[in-house]
Design a protein around this motif. Structure first.
Motif, PDB file in Angstrom:
ATOM      1  N   SER A  57       3.878  12.723   7.906  1.00 60.37           N
ATOM      2  CA  SER A  57       3.665  12.604   6.474  1.00 60.37           C
ATOM      3  C   SER A  57       5.017  12.481   5.769  1.00 60.37           C
ATOM      4  O   SER A  57       5.968  13.183   6.135  1.00 60.37           O
ATOM      5  CB  SER A  57       2.929  13.840   5.959  1.00 60.37           C
ATOM      6  OG  SER A  57       2.810  13.843   4.562  1.00 60.37           O
ATOM      7  N   PRO A  58       5.156  11.640   4.744  1.00 57.61           N
ATOM      8  CA  PRO A  58       4.144  10.751   4.174  1.00 57.61           C
ATOM      9  C   PRO A  58       3.852   9.549   5.062  1.00 57.61           C
ATOM     10  O   PRO A  58       4.763   8.985   5.669  1.00 57.61           O
ATOM     11  CB  PRO A  58       4.774  10.328   2.858  1.00 57.61           C
ATOM     12  CG  PRO A  58       6.248  10.340   3.137  1.00 57.61           C
ATOM     13  CD  PRO A  58       6.462  11.502   4.065  1.00 57.61           C
ATOM     14  N   TYR A  59       2.600   9.183   5.137  1.00 55.76           N
ATOM     15  CA  TYR A  59       2.162   8.084   6.004  1.00 55.76           C
ATOM     16  C   TYR A  59       2.449   6.767   5.288  1.00 55.76           C
ATOM     17  O   TYR A  59       1.884   6.496   4.238  1.00 55.76           O
ATOM     18  CB  TYR A  59       0.685   8.265   6.347  1.00 55.76           C
ATOM     19  CG  TYR A  59       0.433   9.627   6.954  1.00 55.76           C
ATOM     20  CD1 TYR A  59      -0.259  10.602   6.254  1.00 55.76           C
ATOM     21  CD2 TYR A  59       0.968   9.957   8.193  1.00 55.76           C
ATOM     22  CE1 TYR A  59      -0.450  11.868   6.793  1.00 55.76           C
ATOM     23  CE2 TYR A  59       0.792  11.215   8.738  1.00 55.76           C
ATOM     24  CZ  TYR A  59       0.089  12.176   8.033  1.00 55.76           C
ATOM     25  OH  TYR A  59      -0.071  13.431   8.569  1.00 55.76           O
ATOM     26  N   TYR A  96       1.397   6.684  11.304  1.00 57.68           N
ATOM     27  CA  TYR A  96       0.736   7.968  11.026  1.00 57.68           C
ATOM     28  C   TYR A  96       1.317   9.062  11.927  1.00 57.68           C
ATOM     29  O   TYR A  96       0.648  10.032  12.272  1.00 57.68           O
ATOM     30  CB  TYR A  96      -0.786   7.851  11.159  1.00 57.68           C
ATOM     31  CG  TYR A  96      -1.314   7.270  12.456  1.00 57.68           C
ATOM     32  CD1 TYR A  96      -1.407   5.889  12.640  1.00 57.68           C
ATOM     33  CD2 TYR A  96      -1.758   8.101  13.469  1.00 57.68           C
ATOM     34  CE1 TYR A  96      -1.914   5.367  13.813  1.00 57.68           C
ATOM     35  CE2 TYR A  96      -2.273   7.580  14.647  1.00 57.68           C
ATOM     36  CZ  TYR A  96      -2.340   6.204  14.817  1.00 57.68           C
ATOM     37  OH  TYR A  96      -2.846   5.686  15.978  1.00 57.68           O
ATOM     38  N   GLN A 106       1.087   0.449   9.554  1.00 57.23           N
ATOM     39  CA  GLN A 106       1.156   1.802   8.982  1.00 57.23           C
ATOM     40  C   GLN A 106       1.493   2.800  10.081  1.00 57.23           C
ATOM     41  O   GLN A 106       0.903   2.750  11.174  1.00 57.23           O
ATOM     42  CB  GLN A 106      -0.184   2.202   8.367  1.00 57.23           C
ATOM     43  CG  GLN A 106      -0.202   3.593   7.751  1.00 57.23           C
ATOM     44  CD  GLN A 106      -1.423   4.414   8.156  1.00 57.23           C
ATOM     45  OE1 GLN A 106      -2.434   3.874   8.590  1.00 57.23           O
ATOM     46  NE2 GLN A 106      -1.342   5.718   8.004  1.00 57.23           N
ATOM     47  N   TYR A 135      -4.225  10.162  10.892  1.00 57.07           N
ATOM     48  CA  TYR A 135      -4.146   9.641   9.533  1.00 57.07           C
ATOM     49  C   TYR A 135      -3.971   8.139   9.494  1.00 57.07           C
ATOM     50  O   TYR A 135      -3.077   7.607   8.827  1.00 57.07           O
ATOM     51  CB  TYR A 135      -3.075  10.401   8.750  1.00 57.07           C
ATOM     52  CG  TYR A 135      -3.513  11.836   8.597  1.00 57.07           C
ATOM     53  CD1 TYR A 135      -3.100  12.799   9.506  1.00 57.07           C
ATOM     54  CD2 TYR A 135      -4.403  12.198   7.602  1.00 57.07           C
ATOM     55  CE1 TYR A 135      -3.555  14.107   9.404  1.00 57.07           C
ATOM     56  CE2 TYR A 135      -4.867  13.500   7.489  1.00 57.07           C
ATOM     57  CZ  TYR A 135      -4.441  14.447   8.401  1.00 57.07           C
ATOM     58  OH  TYR A 135      -4.897  15.729   8.299  1.00 57.07           O
ATOM     59  N   TRP A 153       0.543   5.534   0.186  1.00 58.56           N
ATOM     60  CA  TRP A 153      -0.296   6.699   0.454  1.00 58.56           C
ATOM     61  C   TRP A 153       0.048   7.827  -0.516  1.00 58.56           C
ATOM     62  O   TRP A 153       1.227   8.139  -0.724  1.00 58.56           O
ATOM     63  CB  TRP A 153      -0.063   7.138   1.892  1.00 58.56           C
ATOM     64  CG  TRP A 153      -0.785   8.355   2.336  1.00 58.56           C
ATOM     65  CD1 TRP A 153      -2.085   8.443   2.720  1.00 58.56           C
ATOM     66  CD2 TRP A 153      -0.239   9.676   2.457  1.00 58.56           C
ATOM     67  NE1 TRP A 153      -2.393   9.738   3.075  1.00 58.56           N
ATOM     68  CE2 TRP A 153      -1.276  10.521   2.935  1.00 58.56           C
ATOM     69  CE3 TRP A 153       1.014  10.240   2.229  1.00 58.56           C
ATOM     70  CZ2 TRP A 153      -1.097  11.880   3.170  1.00 58.56           C
ATOM     71  CZ3 TRP A 153       1.206  11.588   2.471  1.00 58.56           C
ATOM     72  CH2 TRP A 153       0.160  12.394   2.932  1.00 58.56           C
ATOM     73  N   PHE A 179       3.409   2.517   4.902  1.00 60.05           N
ATOM     74  CA  PHE A 179       2.993   1.172   5.279  1.00 60.05           C
ATOM     75  C   PHE A 179       4.184   0.217   5.251  1.00 60.05           C
ATOM     76  O   PHE A 179       5.148   0.436   4.497  1.00 60.05           O
ATOM     77  CB  PHE A 179       1.950   0.653   4.287  1.00 60.05           C
ATOM     78  CG  PHE A 179       0.639   1.390   4.300  1.00 60.05           C
ATOM     79  CD1 PHE A 179       0.480   2.564   3.585  1.00 60.05           C
ATOM     80  CD2 PHE A 179      -0.439   0.895   5.014  1.00 60.05           C
ATOM     81  CE1 PHE A 179      -0.737   3.241   3.584  1.00 60.05           C
ATOM     82  CE2 PHE A 179      -1.659   1.557   5.016  1.00 60.05           C
ATOM     83  CZ  PHE A 179      -1.803   2.736   4.302  1.00 60.05           C
ATOM     84  N   PHE A 191      -5.403   0.586  16.184  1.00 62.97           N
ATOM     85  CA  PHE A 191      -4.774   1.891  16.051  1.00 62.97           C
ATOM     86  C   PHE A 191      -4.153   2.269  17.386  1.00 62.97           C
ATOM     87  O   PHE A 191      -4.385   1.598  18.406  1.00 62.97           O
ATOM     88  CB  PHE A 191      -5.770   2.948  15.553  1.00 62.97           C
ATOM     89  CG  PHE A 191      -6.946   3.174  16.474  1.00 62.97           C
ATOM     90  CD1 PHE A 191      -8.088   2.386  16.355  1.00 62.97           C
ATOM     91  CD2 PHE A 191      -6.930   4.169  17.426  1.00 62.97           C
ATOM     92  CE1 PHE A 191      -9.180   2.585  17.178  1.00 62.97           C
ATOM     93  CE2 PHE A 191      -8.014   4.383  18.260  1.00 62.97           C
ATOM     94  CZ  PHE A 191      -9.137   3.584  18.143  1.00 62.97           C
ATOM     95  N   LEU A 223       0.832  -1.199   0.000  1.00 60.39           N
ATOM     96  CA  LEU A 223       0.000   0.000   0.000  1.00 60.39           C
ATOM     97  C   LEU A 223       0.865   1.247   0.000  1.00 60.39           C
ATOM     98  O   LEU A 223       1.879   1.319   0.713  1.00 60.39           O
ATOM     99  CB  LEU A 223      -0.894  -0.016   1.241  1.00 60.39           C
ATOM    100  CG  LEU A 223      -1.831  -1.221   1.331  1.00 60.39           C
ATOM    101  CD1 LEU A 223      -2.359  -1.389   2.746  1.00 60.39           C
ATOM    102  CD2 LEU A 223      -2.981  -1.067   0.347  1.00 60.39           C
TER     103      LEU A 223
END
Lengths: 121, 107
Positions: free
Chosen positions: B94-96, B91, B89, A106, A45, B98, B49, A43
């Motif tokens: 940024s950039p987020y 968070y 992932q 996010y 983003w 994986f 999360f 994946l």
């Protein structure tokens, strides 16, 4: 629930615009993110857009090629990718970020069904 | 960009086994870490999360732990529907990004 537009076939150098419609009155709830996945791959983003302000943040790999917009009257977000090359062939997902106690995060708790974009001459 | 590395990339196990997947970040991310499950032809599904908070509706056999750079996803007793691919992932910034994914296969 997020519903995306259908599959696209584009030639190298062209642009593609994918839509993502939010159900009910949920359009302004949280940011729209776009994530892609090449066949058999992981994946990646692309960026996010705030549906209220239109503010965006794009991944550095896509700066200058990606544009995220919205039409608030119909509750739809869009992702346009230009100067397409074969490596852009992938499934493109829209996904909602999460807002907790007024703070935006996010990670993604709701995803569209995906839109297959094929770039081929 | 923060690089996320999962291990193993694939793993064979049996129904009822306890399995642990590891995710390592290239720099500290606190607990800004999520785990997803993805079945073939489907969008990813959020499992966990904040490194250890179970998403609503996710079975309690899934659990997460870790902070800083090292994280784990544990499935306490594998069910048939758990044999699929998992992604972490970050968070934190940024950039987020994986991880590359871990595919769980039936032994």
């Amino acid at each position: 629930q997020l519903v995306q537009s259908g599959a696209e076939v584009k030639k190298p150098g062209a642009s593609v615009k994918v839509s993502c419609k939010a159900s009910g009155n949920t359009f302004t709830n949280s940011d729209f993110n776009w994530v892609r996945q090449a066949t058999g791959q992981g994946l990646e983003w692309l960026g996010w857009m705030n549906p209220n302000s239109g503010t965006t943040d794009y991944g550095q790999s896509f700066q200058g090629r990606v544009t995220m917009t919205r039409n608030t009257s119909i509750g739809t977000a869009y992702m346009e990718l230009s100067s397409l090359r074969s490596e852009d062939s992938a499934i493109y997902y829209c996904a909602r970020g999460v807002e907790l106690a007024g703070v935006r995060f996010y990670f993604f708790d709701s995803w569209g069904q995906g839109t297959l974009v094929t770039v081929s001459s | 960009a923060i690089r996320m590395t999962q291990s193993p990339s694939s793993f064979s196990a049996s129904t009822g086994d306890r399995v642990t997947i590891t995710c390592r970040a290239s720099q500290g991310i606190g607990t800004y870490l999520a785990w997803y499950q993805q079945k073939p032809g489907k969008a990813p599904k959020l499992l966990i999360f904040a490194a250890s908070t179970l998403q609503s509706g996710v079975p309690s056999r899934f659990s997460g732990s870790g902070s800083g750079t090292d994280f784990t996803l544990t499935i306490s007793s594998l069910q048939s529907e758990d044999f699929t691919t998992y992604y972490c992932q970050q968070y934190y910034s940024s950039p987020y990004t994986f991880g590359q994914g871990t595919k769980l296969e039936i032994k």
